[in-house]
Design a protein around this motif. Structure first.
Motif, PDB file in Angstrom:
ATOM      1  N   ASP A 260      37.095  48.022  38.276  1.00 46.60           N
ATOM      2  CA  ASP A 260      36.470  49.252  37.788  1.00 46.60           C
ATOM      3  C   ASP A 260      37.526  50.205  37.226  1.00 46.60           C
ATOM      4  OD1 ASP A 260      33.866  50.857  37.873  1.00 46.60           O
ATOM      5  OD2 ASP A 260      35.282  52.225  38.859  1.00 46.60           O
TER       6      ASP A 260
ATOM      7  N   GLU B 123      37.047  47.097  43.055  1.00 47.34           N
ATOM      8  CA  GLU B 123      37.372  48.487  42.707  1.00 47.34           C
ATOM      9  C   GLU B 123      38.477  48.530  41.648  1.00 47.34           C
ATOM     10  OE1 GLU B 123      38.148  50.942  46.109  1.00 47.34           O
ATOM     11  OE2 GLU B 123      38.561  52.716  44.877  1.00 47.34           O
TER      12      GLU B 123
ATOM     13  N   GLU C 231      39.003  48.874  34.020  1.00 41.95           N
ATOM     14  CA  GLU C 231      38.083  49.046  32.901  1.00 41.95           C
ATOM     15  C   GLU C 231      38.201  50.463  32.330  1.00 41.95           C
ATOM     16  OE1 GLU C 231      34.184  47.573  33.545  1.00 41.95           O
ATOM     17  OE2 GLU C 231      33.579  48.013  31.488  1.00 41.95           O
ATOM     18  N   SER C 232      38.323  51.441  33.251  1.00 42.46           N
ATOM     19  CA  SER C 232      38.460  52.817  32.764  1.00 42.46           C
ATOM     20  C   SER C 232      39.795  53.005  32.051  1.00 42.46           C
ATOM     21  CB  SER C 232      38.300  53.803  33.915  1.00 42.46           C
ATOM     22  OG  SER C 232      39.379  53.641  34.806  1.00 42.46           O
TER      23      SER C 232
ATOM     24  N   TRP D 155      32.784  52.454  47.772  1.00 46.17           N
ATOM     25  CA  TRP D 155      34.020  51.648  47.739  1.00 46.17           C
ATOM     26  C   TRP D 155      34.516  51.466  49.176  1.00 46.17           C
ATOM     27  CZ3 TRP D 155      34.011  49.484  43.359  1.00 46.17           C
ATOM     28  CH2 TRP D 155      33.780  50.169  42.153  1.00 46.17           C
TER      29      TRP D 155
END
Ligand code: TPP
Ligand code: SF4
Ligand code: MG
Lengths: 353, 603
Positions: free
Chosen positions: B509, B506, B512-513, B63
């Protein structure tokens, strides 16, 4: 001198220059300026100068800003590329063009508004940079195109068409150029072709920035009693200091023979010669201080000093000379010589780990 | 809470004391350990004496966005102790120079404090004042090495490369590293709960800033003329171009195959670039917002007279002088629609230094093909910070697209050539001054007909203006297409451009979590092509992420594609620092009504 376009109409009677071209081949579009405008006379003188110098039209580039004066780049040499740009910015445009292609003959045409007000900074810096070009200020003391406002070259007391007098001190481009280190400084008058043409020719051959301030009366807004940029005033107050002959290279030998006492000669970078006739003993056209003092003294007497006032040939300050640019114009350097290639890049990458 | 290769630290120093090279040393050492790393310089508009910070993020996962949460602050500037202590996350660490004790009022119970007397040790170990100041930076580097586990052999190797010809200086540097390292190792438990462990994730990569990359790209693109006026953060771009020209374009006899002019101002720089392009060279300028403002009139001339020109805008914080050393994306509208009258310009939006390199030849190709100004909108973060990017590569089969430039012979074959006639797709043809034949033309910014003649005739004027519009439409197919992330089937679409790319990816990501899946379109260029419109149409909820106050990208999208404004929720960050993923996550969640709206996020 690769390809010269054939003139569309043949004029068998007209004299031809060394390239077999007549003056008609150096003409441009029809002028749209006022009848009697000084600028048109300058255009005519330019046509003579280019024709007499055998300049292939396509090897010249005509640059200008905005104003009646700046429009005139369209009125001569239609076979040359021209660039009528934005107000006061012709110097930078020409500097860039010259950087890219040093093999062309650049002629910049400007007005007193274009050069001494909005474009004063660019003019100064083009002089400092000593860009190889001929720079004309067609100086009428007013903004012609916007209908007669005073420009920065109007003399104190000079009156506008409606009678009001200018109160602000003028900027004299000659004194300015001398101060900034210009290597060719001249003043002439649009109404005096005999003086103007040789000066233009010398300016075109100068290796560096050649400034010619040309008093060029505006018949619509500034050609009356009381205007110091009028035909009458200029004719009466012009002090021609050093009449010049310009002798191109191909006539050099005969010129040398004719040389007599009282004539000083300066060789231009291409071998042609500028001869100052009848120069007073005291005046040395290669001395900056002499020129400065002379112009100032004339001004204080209410006179206009004209002629080729200062000339320094062989200066090393010309832009490309200082930069050590290759002789080949940058536009002609093949891409293969400009790109370092993948191998060099791969090697360079090691320095960024 | 311990973690390996996943933390952020921040070094607080004083501008002009040599800390910049120490910070580079730290970043480079981590990079050479094979661990992905990013460094962001937060510096003042000052030469010497003001506080400066360097933020380093270590991420084994790669990242590269700036991180808000700071695990360790290295506080070397007593002036900013208060701010620096406050910046440490709860449970984090503060390393400070105990030569200047920390006022007890600043102490925090929820952080760990490590004192290393860097200044004092330098005074004892070195004679000269200069060394004492400069080497203090190397002492904290040594201490840091012990605390987070930087390989000191790598530090030594880098120092050796740098000072190989200055033995005395090299030895002093070695000594300084040891001083810091040994002190930390002796007095504190090393390494800290978060530390480095060598990886193999940086091979094939380099560390480079975007200004260097574009300067290099311009050399490879064959640019021969550069004109500029110094302005942060673009200055180092022309410096890089100059250095690479010197290296690659100087003949044995000292003559140069380039000419770089430091102009009197940006107006002149623009004029020089246009003049040089008119004469047939690849020429460009680099500037920042104030320069863009000054260039407006000339940009309009190049647009209307159809002359190529490449203008790099390394954006900084506006309006006016703004914050010259902070980053923003606030010149989007000023560039896309620069100058008076109806104008629109091709813009390229590099997202990192790698794209600054590839977009250099691309910008010249586009400018010459379409005979129009092309803006490359970089920003301070991309331009001046070192980014980890894949090694740059060059394809030797590249042939510059010089556009529809005709020779005298080609003109002779055309029965009546004229400068502004459409030769296909709205693109005209031109000749270069000096080429001869019947191809001479007169360039003007005043009204002209298709043949290039002066005109005040409505129909003649309009014919040219409409053809230029057609040309701009054609450019849609020539500019780089957007980059897409996500399945493409999601309801939520994120839209951004430029250097915020990493932060948005990022954020995706992280979202999404948290159960929010989105697609992402990174726009690379203006005009927007059909791919952009398609993405906008196929997503019900759009978030436009950008670094300006007024949602300029959203405005451009609304103007150009007709997408309804209220379908596009702005996620804005314009405080002057590189974007963090947290801002995007918060903005999206707020927009979805999942959380309270947060500071820095407006709708
Ligand atoms: C930026 C800008 N401001 C103002 C003008 C309007 N304008 C056109 S020509 C001119 C003055 C020209 O004066 P000068 O250069 O002396 O030329 P002349 O017409 O006298 O030959 C002005 C102010 C312009 N074209 N551009
Ligand atoms: S207004 Fe003056 S400067 Fe302009 S064309 Fe007429 S006479 Fe010449
Ligand atoms: Mg005038």
């Amino acid at each position: 001198m690769t390809s010269i376009a054939k003139p569309p109409v043949k004029h068998p009677g007209l004299p031809k220059n060394g390239l077999g071209l007549t003056k008609r081949d150096y003409e441009g579009a029809m002028s749209t300026l006022c009848a009697g405008c000084g600028h048109d006379s300058v255009t005519a003188a330019l046509i003579s100068a280019f024709w007499e110098l055998d300049v292939p039209p396509h090897k010249a580039a005509k640059m200008s800003g905005i104003g009646c004066s700046s429009k005139t780049t369209a009125y001569f040499m239609k076979q040359s590329h021209g660039f009528n740009s934005v107000h006061g910015r012709m110097p930078s445009l020409t500097s860039g063009a010259n950087a890219a292609n040093r093999s062309l003959m650049y002629i910049g045409i400007s007005g007193d508004g274009d050069s001494l007000s909005i474009g004063l900074g660019q003019l100064c810096h083009a002089i400092r940079r000593n860009v190889h070009m001929l720079y004309l200020i067609e100086n009428n003391g007013v903004y012609g195109l916007t209908k007669g406002q005073f420009s920065a070259s109007a003399d104190v007391g000079s009156t506008a068409k409606k009678g009001e007098a200018n109160q602000n001190a003028p900027i004299d481009p000659i004194l300015l150029a001398l101060t900034l280190g210009a290597t060719f400084v001249a003043r002439s008058f649009s109404g005096d072709k005999t003086q103007l043409v040789p000066i233009l020719k010398a300016g075109l051959r100068h290796n560096g920035f050649a400034l010619i301030d040309i008093i060029s009366p505006c018949v619509s807004f500034n050609d009356h009693e009381g205007s110091t940029k009028s035909y009458k005033f200029t004719r009466e107050h012009e002090v021609e200091l050093a009449p010049v002959d310009f002798v191109p290279l191909r006539k050099e030998i005969s010129a040398e023979q004719k040389d007599a006492g009282g004539v000083t000669s300066v060789s231009m970078h291409d071998g042609s010669v500028v001869r100052f006739r009848k120069t007073p003993e005291s005046y040395d056209a290669t001395d900056r201080n002499t020129a400065y003092t002379h112009v100032k003294e004339c001004h204080d007497r209410g006179e206009i000093a004209t002629g080729l006032l200062y000339l320094e040939e062989g200066s090393t300050s010309e832009m490309h000379t200082l930069n050590k640019t290759v002789e080949t114009p940058l536009v002609d350097v093949p891409y293969g010589e400009l790109c370092p290639g993948s191998g060099a890049l791969a090697e360079l990458m090691g320095e960024y780990r | 809470m311990s973690s390996t290769n996943d933390f952020a630290f921040k070094i607080a120093t004083v501008n002009g004391t040599g800390s910049a090279s120490a910070n580079t040393l730290v970043m480079q050492s981590i990079f050479r350990m094979g661990i992905p790393v990013t460094g962001k310089n937060v510096f003042p508009s000052n030469i010497q004496g003001l506080p400066t910070w360097y933020e380093v993020r270590v991420s084994g996962d790669g990242w590269n966005a700036r991180r808000q949460e700071i695990d360790l602050v290295i506080a070397m500037n007593p002036e900013t102790y208060a701010k620096d202590v406050a910046a440490v996350r709860s449970g984090g660490y503060l390393l400070y120079d105990s030569t200047w004790p920390l006022p007890s009022a600043l102490e925090r119970d929820d952080i760990n404090i490590i004192g290393v007397p860097c200044g004092e040790m330098c005074v004892n170990a070195f004679e000269r004042d200069r060394d004492r100041v400069l080497l203090r930076n190397i002492v904290y580097t040594g201490a840091l090495a012990a605390l987070i586990g930087i390989d000191t052999d790598i530090i030594d190797a880098l120092l050796t490369e740098k000072f190989s010809k200055k033995k005395k200086l090299l030895d002093a540097n070695f000594k300084a590293v040891r001083l810091g390292y040994d002190y930390a190792a002796k007095h504190y438990e090393c390494p800290l709960p978060f530390s480095l462990s060598p990886l193999n994730k940086t091979s094939g990569h380099i560390l480079m800033d975007g200004n260097t990359a574009f300067g290099l790209g311009a050399v490879f693109a064959g640019a021969t003329v550069g004109a500029w006026y110094p302005i942060t953060p673009s200055t180092s771009l022309m410096d890089a171009f100059t250095a690479f020209c010197k290296k690659y374009r100087t003949n044995a006899d000292g003559t140069k195959k380039y000419l770089i002019i430091q102009a009197e101002d940006e107006l002149a720089a623009a004029g020089m670039v246009i003049g040089a392009n008119w004469a047939g060279a690849r020429a460009f300028t680099a500037t920042a917002g104030p320069g863009i403002s000054l260039m407006q009139e000339f940009i309009g001339l190049a647009y209307y007279a159809e002359m190529p020109a490449v203008v790099v805008d390394v954006q900084r914080v506006g309006p006016s002088t703004g914050m010259p050393t902070r980053t923003q994306q606030a010149d989007l509208l000023a560039c896309a629609y620069a100058s008076h009258g109806d104008t629109k310009h091709i813009c390229l939006y590099p997202s990192d230094p790698a794209e600054c390199f590839t977009m250099a030849p691309m910008s010249f190709d586009l400018a010459e093909t379409f005979m129009t100004p092309v803006f490359v909108l970089s920003d301070l973060d991309i331009g001046m910070n070192d980014w980890m990017i894949p090694k740059l590569e060059w394809d030797d089969s590249y042939v510059p697209a010089r556009g529809n430039v005709l020779t005298a012979e080609q003109v002779a074959e055309i029965s009546k050539w004229s400068r502004f006639h459409d030769t296909g797709g709205g693109i005209p043809s031109r000749t270069l001054p000096g080429s001869g034949g019947k191809g001479a033309f007169f360039t003007r910014g005043s009204g002209h007909s298709l043949s290039g003649a002066y005109t005040e005739d409505s129909a003649e004027y309009q014919a040219v203006l409409d053809r230029i519009a057609l040309k701009f439409k054609t450019a849609e197919g020539a500019v780089p297409k957007p980059e897409f992330h996500g399945s493409g089937d999601n309801e939520i679409g994120l839209v951004a451009l430029g250097g915020t790319r990493g932060a948005v990816i990022e954020a995706m990501d992280r979202l999404e979590s948290q159960g929010v899946t989105c697609d992402f379109m990174r726009i690379k260029a203006f005009p927007f092509g059909p791919e952009v419109t398609e993405f906008l149409e196929s997503h019900d909820k759009l978030f436009v992420v950008e670094q300006n106050r007024d949602a300029q990208l959203r405005s451009m999208i609304a103007i150009e594609t007709g997408t309804a404004r209220d379908k596009m929720i702005p996620v804005l960050d314009y405080a002057g620092l590189p974007l963090t993923p947290a801002v995007v996550v918060d903005g999206v969640r707020a927009g979805l009504g999942q959380t309270q709206q947060l500071a820095g996020v407006q709708s």
